[in-house]
Design a protein around this motif. Structure first.
Motif, PDB file in Angstrom:
ATOM      1  N   THR B  60       0.874  -1.163   0.000  1.00  7.14           N
ATOM      2  CA  THR B  60       0.000   0.000   0.000  1.00  7.14           C
ATOM      3  C   THR B  60       0.914   1.216   0.000  1.00  7.14           C
ATOM      4  O   THR B  60       2.080   1.120   0.406  1.00  7.14           O
ATOM      5  CB  THR B  60      -0.893   0.070   1.253  1.00  7.14           C
ATOM      6  OG1 THR B  60      -0.055   0.240   2.379  1.00  7.14           O
ATOM      7  CG2 THR B  60      -1.727  -1.181   1.402  1.00  7.14           C
ATOM      8  N   ASP B  73      -0.047  -2.823  10.073  1.00  5.05           N
ATOM      9  CA  ASP B  73      -1.373  -2.222  10.168  1.00  5.05           C
ATOM     10  C   ASP B  73      -1.731  -1.509   8.867  1.00  5.05           C
ATOM     11  O   ASP B  73      -2.878  -1.187   8.622  1.00  5.05           O
ATOM     12  CB  ASP B  73      -1.454  -1.263  11.363  1.00  5.05           C
ATOM     13  CG  ASP B  73      -0.311  -0.253  11.388  1.00  5.05           C
ATOM     14  OD1 ASP B  73       0.802  -0.614  10.946  1.00  5.05           O
ATOM     15  OD2 ASP B  73      -0.524   0.881  11.835  1.00  5.05           O
ATOM     16  N   LEU B  74      -0.716  -1.279   8.022  1.00  2.00           N
ATOM     17  CA  LEU B  74      -0.967  -0.610   6.741  1.00  2.00           C
ATOM     18  C   LEU B  74      -0.896  -1.608   5.585  1.00  2.00           C
ATOM     19  O   LEU B  74      -0.714  -1.229   4.441  1.00  2.00           O
ATOM     20  CB  LEU B  74       0.075   0.493   6.523  1.00  2.00           C
ATOM     21  CG  LEU B  74       0.303   1.447   7.699  1.00  2.00           C
ATOM     22  CD1 LEU B  74       1.432   2.417   7.388  1.00  2.00           C
ATOM     23  CD2 LEU B  74      -0.977   2.227   7.998  1.00  2.00           C
ATOM     24  N   ALA B  75      -1.038  -2.894   5.912  1.00  3.22           N
ATOM     25  CA  ALA B  75      -0.835  -3.937   4.902  1.00  3.22           C
ATOM     26  C   ALA B  75      -1.910  -3.924   3.816  1.00  3.22           C
ATOM     27  O   ALA B  75      -2.955  -3.283   3.955  1.00  3.22           O
ATOM     28  CB  ALA B  75      -0.813  -5.292   5.585  1.00  3.22           C
ATOM     29  N   LEU B  76      -1.626  -4.649   2.757  1.00  5.92           N
ATOM     30  CA  LEU B  76      -2.583  -4.810   1.658  1.00  5.92           C
ATOM     31  C   LEU B  76      -3.705  -5.730   2.126  1.00  5.92           C
ATOM     32  O   LEU B  76      -3.448  -6.724   2.802  1.00  5.92           O
ATOM     33  CB  LEU B  76      -1.896  -5.493   0.474  1.00  5.92           C
ATOM     34  CG  LEU B  76      -0.854  -4.732  -0.320  1.00  5.92           C
ATOM     35  CD1 LEU B  76      -0.067  -5.714  -1.182  1.00  5.92           C
ATOM     36  CD2 LEU B  76      -1.515  -3.682  -1.198  1.00  5.92           C
ATOM     37  N   MET B  77      -4.930  -5.406   1.743  1.00  6.76           N
ATOM     38  CA  MET B  77      -6.037  -6.300   2.064  1.00  6.76           C
ATOM     39  C   MET B  77      -6.602  -6.857   0.755  1.00  6.76           C
ATOM     40  O   MET B  77      -6.265  -6.394  -0.320  1.00  6.76           O
ATOM     41  CB  MET B  77      -7.115  -5.535   2.809  1.00  6.76           C
ATOM     42  CG  MET B  77      -6.536  -4.662   3.910  1.00  6.76           C
ATOM     43  SD  MET B  77      -7.167  -5.052   5.506  1.00  6.76           S
ATOM     44  CE  MET B  77      -8.436  -3.861   5.677  1.00  6.76           C
ATOM     45  N   MET B 180      -2.607  -7.202  12.910  1.00  4.73           N
ATOM     46  CA  MET B 180      -2.762  -6.118  11.959  1.00  4.73           C
ATOM     47  C   MET B 180      -3.532  -4.957  12.593  1.00  4.73           C
ATOM     48  O   MET B 180      -3.284  -3.797  12.299  1.00  4.73           O
ATOM     49  CB  MET B 180      -3.517  -6.663  10.761  1.00  4.73           C
ATOM     50  CG  MET B 180      -3.609  -5.703   9.637  1.00  4.73           C
ATOM     51  SD  MET B 180      -4.367  -6.535   8.250  1.00  4.73           S
ATOM     52  CE  MET B 180      -4.485  -5.170   7.133  1.00  4.73           C
ATOM     53  N   PHE B 258      -4.197   3.719   1.057  1.00  5.76           N
ATOM     54  CA  PHE B 258      -4.188   2.264   1.154  1.00  5.76           C
ATOM     55  C   PHE B 258      -4.342   1.599  -0.210  1.00  5.76           C
ATOM     56  O   PHE B 258      -4.516   0.393  -0.305  1.00  5.76           O
ATOM     57  CB  PHE B 258      -5.276   1.793   2.121  1.00  5.76           C
ATOM     58  CG  PHE B 258      -5.005   2.251   3.514  1.00  5.76           C
ATOM     59  CD1 PHE B 258      -3.941   1.698   4.222  1.00  5.76           C
ATOM     60  CD2 PHE B 258      -5.758   3.243   4.111  1.00  5.76           C
ATOM     61  CE1 PHE B 258      -3.641   2.131   5.500  1.00  5.76           C
ATOM     62  CE2 PHE B 258      -5.464   3.684   5.380  1.00  5.76           C
ATOM     63  CZ  PHE B 258      -4.405   3.130   6.082  1.00  5.76           C
TER      64      PHE B 258
ATOM     65  N   LYS C  53      -5.021   4.472  11.587  1.00  5.53           N
ATOM     66  CA  LYS C  53      -5.186   5.065  10.261  1.00  5.53           C
ATOM     67  C   LYS C  53      -6.340   4.421   9.512  1.00  5.53           C
ATOM     68  O   LYS C  53      -6.942   5.015   8.640  1.00  5.53           O
ATOM     69  CB  LYS C  53      -3.896   4.848   9.458  1.00  5.53           C
ATOM     70  CG  LYS C  53      -2.863   5.924   9.711  1.00  5.53           C
ATOM     71  CD  LYS C  53      -1.759   5.798   8.675  1.00  5.53           C
ATOM     72  CE  LYS C  53      -0.758   6.933   8.810  1.00  5.53           C
ATOM     73  NZ  LYS C  53       0.388   6.749   7.928  1.00  5.53           N
ATOM     74  N   ARG C  54      -6.582   3.141   9.819  1.00  4.84           N
ATOM     75  CA  ARG C  54      -7.592   2.413   9.059  1.00  4.84           C
ATOM     76  C   ARG C  54      -8.942   2.397   9.733  1.00  4.84           C
ATOM     77  O   ARG C  54      -9.801   1.617   9.382  1.00  4.84           O
ATOM     78  CB  ARG C  54      -7.122   0.986   8.867  1.00  4.84           C
ATOM     79  CG  ARG C  54      -6.277   0.844   7.633  1.00  4.84           C
ATOM     80  CD  ARG C  54      -6.327  -0.564   7.130  1.00  4.84           C
ATOM     81  NE  ARG C  54      -5.947  -0.604   5.744  1.00  4.84           N
ATOM     82  CZ  ARG C  54      -4.992  -1.402   5.268  1.00  4.84           C
ATOM     83  NH1 ARG C  54      -4.352  -2.210   6.067  1.00  4.84           N
ATOM     84  NH2 ARG C  54      -4.721  -1.391   3.983  1.00  4.84           N
TER      85      ARG C  54
END
Lengths: 391, 422, 248
Positions: B60, B73-77, B180, B258, C53-54
């Motif tokens: 991301t 926590d900023l990973a690709l989903m 995550m 993201f 952030k999410r």
């Protein structure tokens, strides 16, 4: 022998362009091999010199629990300067650094850093420590190029630095970036911020305590200090050795191919000489030369290419190599962010051993390659040869 | 006329065999050398690609910015969907999702309470679903004890790390990390084997486990920190990789932090500079070789002219015009150059292919090395190798003949018979 | 002249006395706050909302504590955290997760990690000492927060191992609950801010049911901590504060 040399010389010069092409290729091999090997040695020297000047000095003492790969060990790795080293410290032959974990917050982003307390007066490492001596309203700090790039900080910027003192109490302050240094040694740059040693000792509540000691010169007899690990320069530069070793191993193949190429030319020349000069060979035998002597004659003639090449190399190679050693070879790309100690400009270093070794290798190989086709002479029937009847 | 010349060349071995052989050997060396230097300079690049950057990597945008902090926590989903589109859009790359994470390894005593602990850097890789990653990281070779993960729950630890923790293959341990979402992650693994790579950072405290397990452990179902792409050719091609990332980003990248973004190897960290440097080095070395090769073949052309001194004499004596002889010899040299270059290129490619496939083991020269340095040197065949040999092969041969052939014009018919008599 | 001197001397004396008085008052106020906030034992349910952030997520838990050194927490939701238990005895912390059936002791730098991704570390959570034990206090004035009158207290660490050297605390002048708390570094830099609201009365004590934590150095929206129910002076079976209870 004298006659052999004279004959060889005459034959070679008589062949004109063909000889000079061979000689050129051979001399080219000399110069390229010496230059490339010189660059490797130069790189080795440069990397080690840079590491010595920026990071490791003439060797280091590490606090026994200090582990550069585990920042969590930093909290427990500090002690007062061992008494054995006090005189050397006074004489300025070593400098101590205190290391602790912390974080900076450029624009509200948290970045973990190792905070290094550095003596502003030290002269062992090339780090611009005097910039830590500037008195300002804030604590002066210096960082490296790479760190500056990642944190987007510039000289003159203030940034919040947070750490916990020896008791675990949080402390934070805005430090002033007074200088950004550029070093080829990533180990002193990435993820690090330098502030004055005394300041760090004070805020950490660790008066006079240090984590590692950098020596000015290699020293004997100090190796055993309880509570400290001695790290010699050789041990600290082992990585450079290995890198150079790999690169050199890889280049050896190049030298080999280059030599093979030159030998192809020599071989071709020799085959043709023997084919075209049957009558001459027959004449030699008729004059009373043994076949072995004739073979020797042709071998000397072929080998002389290498001698001439060495002379030619000296004529244009020496100035070139000397100029390179002085001006250096600047890599056409920016090397500032390599993960290793490599300078933008490498200065080749040649040793007598390198030059002599290369010349000998090339000459001996040439002699062998000249000899191989010449062996055919020994099988010739002299009368047929004299009449030029051999195919 | 051309047919006639070729026939002549074919029938008279002395006119063609040796010259063609010399050109062929020279071209072989040139082609081989070029493939070798490309492979040699590319080795470090490939090593980095395999362990960290991939030939291209999807993350991301937010993850890419702080990639060094492993911000899962900023990973690709929805990576399944993303993988599907990657695989259908770019079928000449293979795509492997990876999760890198940090955590604590905790070894229990008989009561299930903490016996020993250590911090670790972790990798979640597709180890069970397919062999790609196993081969890429050469895990079989790195294995020091036990076996590679075979089923869910299996994990590898660095050899010295396992020793420090006092655990052996078959033992259980727990990974403590954060999910995550920032929650606490605890997950049990069974140590299937220990590995040693010869790199301080990796051998100090690493855990390697199957992606599925790591996804479960970190609550990252259908998510991954990064998707690494590897060219099916096995080699990094900078132009191609940059085109690929441009193409991907124009399709997928949005203002959303993201949204996925693709970075080619050269766009990550300092690899761009290394790619540049290796290109420059390769070019330099190739240039040196082609120059040397040209001299050698030029010489061979000269020698070829001399070889046929007698023949030319006869032809002139028989009344063939000097111009005709000269032109026909040049035409022949073109054929010799082409034939030699074709043979040489084929042979050079053959040798290069061998070195590309099997590699040259220099580990003997590298004893005691602890750095992650390639100990096997491999060649790398690039499209350039298919034509690079022709420049010295044809041009130099023809120039050699052009020069040596000038001699024809200097010969005097009157003297020819005298020469031929001898 | 003499009169003038006496007058100023008197004034000085008064000022000095006042100084002592405020210091004492500060301690007294803090004492009252501590009395309000800590108890022999308590049981409470809470929810913690963490903003990332999410998006944000909420974790609920139930805690039992006795004095300042013993506490036991069980997480109730979300599903992934349900059944996770945490036991704190003195300076030690154990965590149990049902999925792994493991009891893990956290120590050293692990205690400095954030709890469930919040702006609080385990260490923050574990330091349950009374403010009066750690800090000496001084009244700095009075301020209004919303419609409440508060004393502004400056706390300065009197022990060596306080995580924050100074704190500024706004105490409701009537109910003696903190309404705002600021944590400072030794250098004086503001590190964290807590804002309390939703003050409720339980068993005669006033208690702020909502606290918002914010790390002032970092960007972000902070962590919201809400007490949904609280009871004081309950009987808690002693075996709850043993490692054995983690597995139950």
């Amino acid at each position: 022998m004298k006659i052999a040399l004279k004959l060889a010389w005459r034959n070679l010069t008589g062949a004109g362009l063909r000889t000079w092409l061979n000689v050129l290729v051979l001399s080219f091999s000399f110069v390229v091999i010496i230059w490339l090997k010189g660059i490797m040695t130069g790189w080795d020297h440069q990397a080690k010199t840079d590491m010595t000047q920026w990071e490791i000095g003439g060797g280091q003492y590490w606090h026994e629990s200090y582990d550069p790969y585990d920042p969590f060990t930093l909290a427990g790795s500090h002690a007062k300067l061992p008494s054995q080293l006090e005189n050397a410290m006074k004489a300025g032959d070593l400098t101590g650094l205190l290391l602790t974990q912390g974080a900076i917050f450029p624009e509200g982003r948290m970045m973990s850093v190792v905070i290094k307390g550095l003596d502003p007066g030290q002269s062992i490492l090339k780090l611009p420590s005097r910039k830590l001596g500037t008195t300002a309203s804030a604590i002066p700090a210096i960082i490296g190029n790479m760190m500056a790039k990642h944190s987007k900080l510039k000289a003159g910027d203030y940034v919040t630095l947070r750490w916990r003192n020896a008791n675990g109490t949080f402390d934070a302050t805005d430090v002033l970036i007074t200088d950004i240094f550029s070093s080829n040694v990533p180990a002193v740059d990435a993820g690090q911020i330098y502030i004055p040693l005394a300041t760090l000792q004070e805020v950490m509540l660790l008066p006079d305590e240090i984590s590692l000691i950098v020596l000015r010169d290699k020293t004997d007899g100090w190796n055993e200090i309880p509570g400290w690990k001695y790290k010699s320069k050789a041990e600290l530069t082992k990585q450079v050795d290995e890198m150079i070793k790999t690169k050199s191993a890889g280049q050896t193949v190049l030298y080999f191919i280059l030599l093979l190429l030159a030998m192809l030319a020599i071989f071709d020349t020799q085959v043709l000489s023997i084919f075209r000069r049957q009558k001459e060979i027959g004449t030699y035998v008729a004059l009373g030369y043994t076949k072995q002597q004739v073979v020797g004659l042709f071998t000397v003639e072929g080998s002389m290419h290498a001698v001439l090449a060495a002379l030619l190399s000296a004529a244009y190679g020496l100035p070139f190599l000397a100029w390179q050693a002085k001006a250096g070879w600047t890599m056409p790309v920016d090397t500032s962010e390599f993960g290793m100690a490599i300078a933008q400009t490498l200065y080749p270093v040649y040793s007598a051993g390198l030059v002599i070794g290369t010349v000998l290798t090339v000459t001996i190989t040439t002699a062998i390659v000249s000899y191989l086709p010449a062996r055919k002479i020994a099988r010739m029937n002299p009368t047929d040869a004299l009449r030029g009847k051999l195919q | 006329m051309i047919k006639f010349l070729i026939k002549g060349l074919l029938r008279d071995k002395s006119r063609s065999r040796l010259p063609i052989m010399v050109v062929a050997i020279g071209v072989t060396l040139t082609v081989f050398m070029h493939a070798y230097i490309t492979g040699f300079m590319g080795d470090t690049i490939e090593m980095n690609a395999r362990f960290t950057t991939g030939h291209a990597k999807v993350m991301t945008r937010a993850y890419a910015e702080d990639a060094s902090l492993l911000p899962n926590d900023l990973a690709l989903m929805q990576i399944e969907e993303l993988l599907d589109s990657l695989r259908s859009l770019y079928p000449d790359m293979s795509w492997s999702p990876r999760i890198q994470f940090g955590g604590l390894i905790d070894v229990p005593d008989s009561a299930g309470e903490t016996r020993s602990q250590g911090t670790a850097i972790g990798w979640g890789l597709e180890l069970i679903a397919n062999q790609d990653e196993l081969n890429r990281l050469d895990l079989q070779k790195a294995l020091r004890s036990g076996h590679l993960p075979r089923k869910s729950g299996d994990a590898l630890l660095s050899n010295s790390f396992a020793g420090k923790l006092g655990i052996a293959p078959g033992d259980e341990f727990t990974l403590i990390s954060s999910t995550m979402n920032g929650g606490m992650a605890m997950y049990n693994f069974r140590l299937s084997g220990t590995v040693h790579f010869g790199v301080e950072i990796m051998d100090r405290g690493s855990i390697i486990a199957d992606l599925k397990d790591v996804q479960l452990a970190l609550e990252m179902e259908n998510a991954a920190g990064e998707i690494t792409g590897f060219s099916n050719t096995g080699f990094y091609d900078n132009n191609q990789a940059e085109k690929l990332s441009d193409s991907f980003n124009s399709k997928f990248k949005t203002d959303d932090e993201f949204s996925p973004v693709m970075l080619s190897l050269s766009q990550q960290g300092n690899m761009g500079q290394y790619v540049q440097m290796s290109e420059v080095w390769s070019a330099y070395v190739s240039l040196i070789f082609i120059f040397a090769m040209s001299l050698v073949l030029w010489n061979a052309g000269l020698l070829g002219g001399l070889r046929r001194y007698g023949e030319v004499g006869i032809r002139l004596a028989m009344g063939e015009s000097k111009g005709h002889v000269y032109r026909s010899m040049i035409a022949e040299s073109v054929f010799i150059g082409i034939a030699g270059s074709v043979t040489g290129t084929a042979a050079g490619l053959g040798f290069a292919w061998l070195l590309q496939t099997y590699g040259l083991d220099i580990s003997g020269m590298m004893q005691g090395a602890s750095l992650m340095m390639p100990t096997i040197i491999k060649a790398r065949i690039t499209p350039t190798d298919f034509y690079i040999g022709f420049f010295p092969g044809v041009i130099s041969t023809v120039i050699g003949t052009l020069l040596s052939g000038i001699g024809i014009y200097r010969r005097q018919t009157a003297k020819l018979f005298k020469e031929l008599e001898a | 002249m003499i009169r003038k001197f006496t007058k100023s001397a008197l004034l000085l004396l008064l000022l000095a006395l006042a100084e002592i008085a405020t210091a004492q008052d500060g301690a007294a106020i803090l004492e009252k706050v501590d009395a309000n906030m800590s108890s022999d034992n308590r049981i409470f349910e809470s929810s913690m909302t963490i903003h990332t952030k999410r998006g944000s997520r909420t974790i609920t838990s139930k805690s039992w504590s006795e004095g300042n050194n013993k506490s036991f927490t069980e997480y109730l939701s979300p599903a992934a955290e349900k059944g996770t238990k945490m036991l704190k005895l003195e300076k030690q912390l154990w965590i149990y997760s049902p999925s792994t059936d493991r009891t893990i002791q956290l120590s050293g730098h692990m205690l400095r990690q954030s709890v469930m991704g919040s702006d609080l570390s385990y260490e923050d959570m574990m330091d349950d000492r009374k403010l009066n034990e750690i800090y000496s206090s001084e009244i700095k004035g009075q301020e209004k927060i919303g419609d409440r009158n508060t004393f502004v207290l400056l706390l300065t660490a009197k022990v060596e191992d306080a995580a924050y050297y100074t704190q500024k605390i706004w105490v409701d002048a009537e109910r003696f609950v903190p309404l705002k708390q600021e944590l400072y570094a030794k250098s004086g830099k503001l590190l964290k801010r807590m804002e309390m609201s939703n003050v409720i009365q339980v068993q005669g004590r006033w208690f702020p049911a909502t606290v918002i934590y914010k790390d002032m150095l970092k960007q972000g929206d902070g962590t919201e901590f809400k007490i949904t129910s609280i009871k004081f002076n309950q009987t808690i079976p002693p075996h709850l504060f043993t490692k054995a209870s983690l597995k139950q």
